[in-house]
Design an enzyme around this catalytic site. Structure first.
Site, PDB file in Angstrom:
ATOM      1  N   HIS A  82       0.844  -1.196   0.000  1.00 10.59           N
ATOM      2  CA  HIS A  82       0.000   0.000   0.000  1.00 10.59           C
ATOM      3  C   HIS A  82       0.873   1.238   0.000  1.00 10.59           C
ATOM      4  O   HIS A  82       1.851   1.318   0.733  1.00 10.59           O
ATOM      5  CB  HIS A  82      -0.918   0.043   1.218  1.00 10.59           C
ATOM      6  N   ASP A 161     -14.806   2.550   6.239  1.00 17.45           N
ATOM      7  CA  ASP A 161     -13.697   3.248   5.591  1.00 17.45           C
ATOM      8  C   ASP A 161     -14.073   3.740   4.205  1.00 17.45           C
ATOM      9  O   ASP A 161     -13.649   4.818   3.786  1.00 17.45           O
ATOM     10  CB  ASP A 161     -12.477   2.331   5.496  1.00 17.45           C
ATOM     11  N   ARG A 168     -13.261  12.344   3.729  1.00 15.23           N
ATOM     12  CA  ARG A 168     -12.019  13.027   4.081  1.00 15.23           C
ATOM     13  C   ARG A 168     -11.451  13.784   2.894  1.00 15.23           C
ATOM     14  O   ARG A 168     -10.841  14.845   3.054  1.00 15.23           O
ATOM     15  CB  ARG A 168     -10.988  12.011   4.583  1.00 15.23           C
ATOM     16  N   SER A 183      -7.389   4.080   8.248  1.00 15.42           N
ATOM     17  CA  SER A 183      -8.004   3.820   6.944  1.00 15.42           C
ATOM     18  C   SER A 183      -7.245   2.736   6.204  1.00 15.42           C
ATOM     19  O   SER A 183      -7.824   1.751   5.718  1.00 15.42           O
ATOM     20  CB  SER A 183      -8.031   5.104   6.111  1.00 15.42           C
ATOM     21  N   LYS A 187      -8.617  -1.386   5.851  1.00 12.00           N
ATOM     22  CA  LYS A 187      -8.886  -1.898   4.501  1.00 12.00           C
ATOM     23  C   LYS A 187      -7.946  -3.051   4.159  1.00 12.00           C
ATOM     24  O   LYS A 187      -8.369  -4.090   3.642  1.00 12.00           O
ATOM     25  CB  LYS A 187      -8.707  -0.753   3.503  1.00 12.00           C
TER      26      LYS A 187
END
Length: 434
Positions: A82, A161, A168, A183, A187
């Protein structure tokens, strides 16, 4: 406590109890806490922060707001990557097929563009027919059979989320360490992974502008992973200029495919290799980083990496011919150049400014319901440290709608700094954290 009381308590610097946090997240997911109340809570957290107990409760509540996927029927160590978000960051598009071609199962649930940064889903959807909205049953099957699947959040996976991510983006609460960490981890841990590699961007184009903030974010996410029994490694990588030469959805797909053929800018190639090598070690497909990098070079050289990408595209409904024939990808109607105002060198790039120029052009979203134009974007003809002549093009703008063009060109010119000498080169990988 009622939502009003919780918002007020956090606004005033109070500590929220885990049971209250869970109830608040559950109510937001169900729709009984309104968006404006969650926006107020996010702003309170932005200014007041969260301690480790609050953050753990918030992340777990987000994770458990939906289904936590079970991929135990897929053999091997499931590993994902990520990125915290950058400009020109198309690493996932090349990393996923690279890792999968080396035998690592890659279950990847990605997001859309956020603020000034691009989103993996938007880039994938610029490939004709590519479907990121697969049911979880198909996601499981493809991870098991193809070693990879790239989808967006479903209604079942971390639904809290999914709602909060979009909120956001339009309420100036993106760059907040507790909200970013919870977040990402809610996820990612819902995907069914065993291990995770984090690309924590730092610099002018990142949400974390300073090394110390990026380090704090990395350690926060590693701590959340450890709390939930997952191995997490983070690389702090440079985002003081866009990654690679292309910015914009279809343009970045082209650069990603070029990278899998061994023909991409050095910075993009190096970051991709470094992150994917970490995945191979975590996935027990290599004992060392050097061995992992050698395996990556081999699957690029023998064509396995490109073939794996074509397979992923095909099984997810896309047209694999677009991987060989770029004319099948969305094409902008026209181009215009931004030119250097003087002789000298590019001494710096305000990368967030470049990202916001891309949003203004239509490559990103100004509102949650904005449509993006997958064809538009930029080719960066000159980057930091490179020499320029007055009048020489530094950025090529690929556009369809001429209305925002002059504004976009002005933004880009303002984002570039010029001087008499090239600045010292900065390391691409600033730090490794585990």
């Amino acid at each position: 406590m009622q939502p009003y009381e919780l918002i007020k308590a956090k606004r005033d610097g109070g500590r929220l109890e885990p049971a209250d946090i869970r109830a608040f997240i559950e109510a937001y997911t169900a729709g009984t806490v309104a968006d404006y109340q969650m926006a107020a809570m996010c702003m309170a957290i932005f200014f007041r922060g969260m301690d480790s107990r609050e953050l753990g409760a918030w992340a777990r509540a987000m994770l458990e707001s939906g289904e936590v996927l079970d991929l135990s029927d897929t053999p091997g160590v499931k590993v994902d990557k990520h990125s915290t978000g950058g400009v020109g960051d198309k690493v996932s598009l090349s990393l996923a097929p690279l890792a999968a071609a080396c035998g690592v199962p890659v279950p990847m649930i990605s997001g859309r563009g956020l603020g000034h940064t691009g989103g993996t889903l938007d880039k994938l959807e610029s490939i004709p027919g590519f479907n990121v909205n697969l049911p979880t049953s198909e996601y499981r099957r493809l991870v098991r059979e193809v070693n990879c699947c790239l989808i967006g959040q479903t209604a079942q996976v971390a639904p809290a989320d999914k709602k909060l991510y979009a909120l956001r983006d339009v309420t100036a609460t993106v760059d907040c360490i507790p909200l970013i960490a919870s977040s990402i981890m809610s996820k990612k841990l819902a995907e069914g992974i065993d291990a995770l590699v984090l690309d924590v961007k730092v610099g002018s184009g990142a949400f974390m502008k300073r090394d110390e903030d990026a380090r704090t974010l990395a350690k926060t996410m590693i701590g959340l992973g450890a709390e939930m029994g997952k191995k997490v490694v983070a690389l702090l990588t440079d985002m003081d200029q866009p990654l690679g030469r292309k910015v914009g959805n279809a343009l970045e797909v082209i650069e990603a495919v070029d990278m899998l053929r061994g023909d991409a800018p050095e910075d993009y190639t190096e970051i991709t290799y470094a992150l994917t090598a970490e995945m191979l070690v975590l996935g027990k497909k290599a004992a060392t980083i050097d061995e992992a990098r050698e395996k990556l070079r081999k699957v690029v050289e023998d064509g396995s990496a490109v073939r794996k990408l074509k397979e992923i595209v095909q099984v997810q409904g896309g047209d694999p011919r677009a991987i060989d024939d770029y004319s099948l990808l969305p094409q902008a109607k026209a181009t215009a150049d931004v030119v250097a105002p003087r002789d000298g060198f590019v001494t710096g790039i305000d990368t967030e400014g470049v990202g916001l120029a891309a949003v203004a052009l239509g490559a990103g979203r100004q509102r949650t319901d904005s449509k993006i134009d997958p064809a538009v974007g930029f080719t960066l003809l000159k980057k930091t440290g490179e020499p320029v002549k007055q009048g020489e093009p530094v950025v090529r703008v690929h556009y369809n709608d001429a209305a925002p063009l002059e504004n976009v060109k002005a933004r880009l010119l303002a984002a570039y700094q010029f001087g008499d000498a090239a600045p010292a080169a900065r390391p691409l990988i600033r730090e490794r954290v585990e």
